[in-house]
Design a protein around this motif. Sequence first.
Motif, short mmCIF file in Angstrom:
data_model
loop_
_atom_site.label_atom_id
_atom_site.label_comp_id
_atom_site.label_asym_id
_atom_site.label_seq_id
_atom_site.Cartn_x
_atom_site.Cartn_y
_atom_site.Cartn_z
N ASP A 1 -17.11 -9.18 13.86
CA ASP A 1 -16.00 -8.23 13.71
C ASP A 1 -14.71 -8.93 13.34
N GLN A 2 -14.47 -10.10 13.90
CA GLN A 2 -13.24 -10.82 13.61
C GLN A 2 -13.16 -11.23 12.14
N GLU A 3 -14.32 -11.57 11.55
CA GLU A 3 -14.33 -11.90 10.12
C GLU A 3 -13.90 -10.71 9.29
N ARG A 4 -14.38 -9.54 9.64
CA ARG A 4 -14.01 -8.31 8.93
C ARG A 4 -12.53 -8.02 9.11
N LEU A 5 -12.01 -8.16 10.32
CA LEU A 5 -10.59 -7.91 10.57
C LEU A 5 -9.72 -8.91 9.81
N ASP A 6 -10.12 -10.17 9.81
CA ASP A 6 -9.36 -11.19 9.08
C ASP A 6 -9.36 -10.90 7.58
N ALA A 7 -10.52 -10.53 7.05
CA ALA A 7 -10.61 -10.21 5.62
C ALA A 7 -9.75 -9.01 5.28
N THR A 8 -9.76 -8.01 6.14
CA THR A 8 -8.94 -6.81 5.91
C THR A 8 -7.46 -7.16 5.91
N ASN A 9 -7.04 -7.96 6.87
CA ASN A 9 -5.63 -8.37 6.93
C ASN A 9 -5.23 -9.17 5.70
N ARG A 10 -6.09 -10.09 5.26
CA ARG A 10 -5.79 -10.88 4.06
C ARG A 10 -5.73 -9.99 2.82
N GLY A 11 -6.54 -8.96 2.78
CA GLY A 11 -6.55 -8.06 1.63
C GLY A 11 -5.39 -7.10 1.62
N VAL A 12 -4.99 -6.61 2.78
CA VAL A 12 -3.95 -5.59 2.86
C VAL A 12 -2.55 -6.18 2.76
N SER A 13 -2.33 -7.37 3.27
CA SER A 13 -0.98 -7.96 3.27
C SER A 13 -0.36 -8.06 1.88
N PRO A 14 -1.03 -8.63 0.89
CA PRO A 14 -0.42 -8.69 -0.44
C PRO A 14 -0.25 -7.31 -1.07
N HIS A 15 -1.18 -6.42 -0.76
CA HIS A 15 -1.10 -5.05 -1.29
C HIS A 15 0.15 -4.35 -0.75
N ARG A 16 0.40 -4.51 0.53
CA ARG A 16 1.60 -3.91 1.13
C ARG A 16 2.87 -4.48 0.50
N ALA A 17 2.90 -5.79 0.33
CA ALA A 17 4.07 -6.43 -0.27
C ALA A 17 4.29 -5.93 -1.69
N ARG A 18 3.22 -5.81 -2.46
CA ARG A 18 3.32 -5.33 -3.84
C ARG A 18 3.84 -3.90 -3.89
N ARG A 19 3.37 -3.07 -2.97
CA ARG A 19 3.84 -1.67 -2.94
C ARG A 19 5.31 -1.59 -2.58
N LYS A 20 5.78 -2.46 -1.68
CA LYS A 20 7.20 -2.49 -1.34
C LYS A 20 8.03 -2.88 -2.55
N ILE A 21 7.58 -3.89 -3.28
CA ILE A 21 8.30 -4.32 -4.47
C ILE A 21 8.34 -3.20 -5.49
N GLU A 22 7.23 -2.52 -5.69
CA GLU A 22 7.19 -1.40 -6.64
C GLU A 22 8.15 -0.29 -6.23
N ALA A 23 8.24 -0.02 -4.94
CA ALA A 23 9.14 1.02 -4.45
C ALA A 23 10.59 0.64 -4.72
N VAL A 24 10.94 -0.64 -4.52
CA VAL A 24 12.31 -1.09 -4.77
C VAL A 24 12.62 -0.99 -6.27
N ARG A 25 11.68 -1.42 -7.10
CA ARG A 25 11.88 -1.32 -8.55
C ARG A 25 12.09 0.12 -8.98
N LYS A 26 11.30 1.00 -8.43
CA LYS A 26 11.41 2.43 -8.77
C LYS A 26 12.78 2.96 -8.34
N ALA A 27 13.23 2.59 -7.16
CA ALA A 27 14.53 3.04 -6.66
C ALA A 27 15.66 2.50 -7.54
N LEU A 28 15.52 1.29 -8.06
CA LEU A 28 16.56 0.69 -8.88
C LEU A 28 16.65 1.34 -10.26
N ARG A 29 15.53 1.86 -10.73
CA ARG A 29 15.54 2.53 -12.04
C ARG A 29 16.32 3.82 -11.95
#
Length: 80
Positions: free
Chosen positions: A52-80
């Motif tokens: 289970d810990q392997e699955r949780l670690d993989a999920t965290n590694r996968g979601v973290s960059p995705h969250r960061a990318r979505r935040k950046i996209e939101a800021v870019r959209k707000a600036l436009r």
Amino acid sequence: MSGSSGLECQQALPRMEIFIPVIVVTANGDVPTSVRAKKAGAMEFLIKPFHDQERLDATNRGVSPHRARRKIEAVRKALR
């Protein structure tokens, strides 16, 4: 998955403009399949059985960059 393999579905996501982290889980993992999945953008490739810990670690590694990318996209959209 109604006629499509998981890897085929994974490869179709970008064509549909769906950009989400993908974790491939398989009972029959081999090197060529792992390479194919990674080249298609899979964040992780887990072979059953796994802890289970392997699955949780993989999920965290996968979601973290995705969250960061979505935040950046939101800021870019707000600036436009």
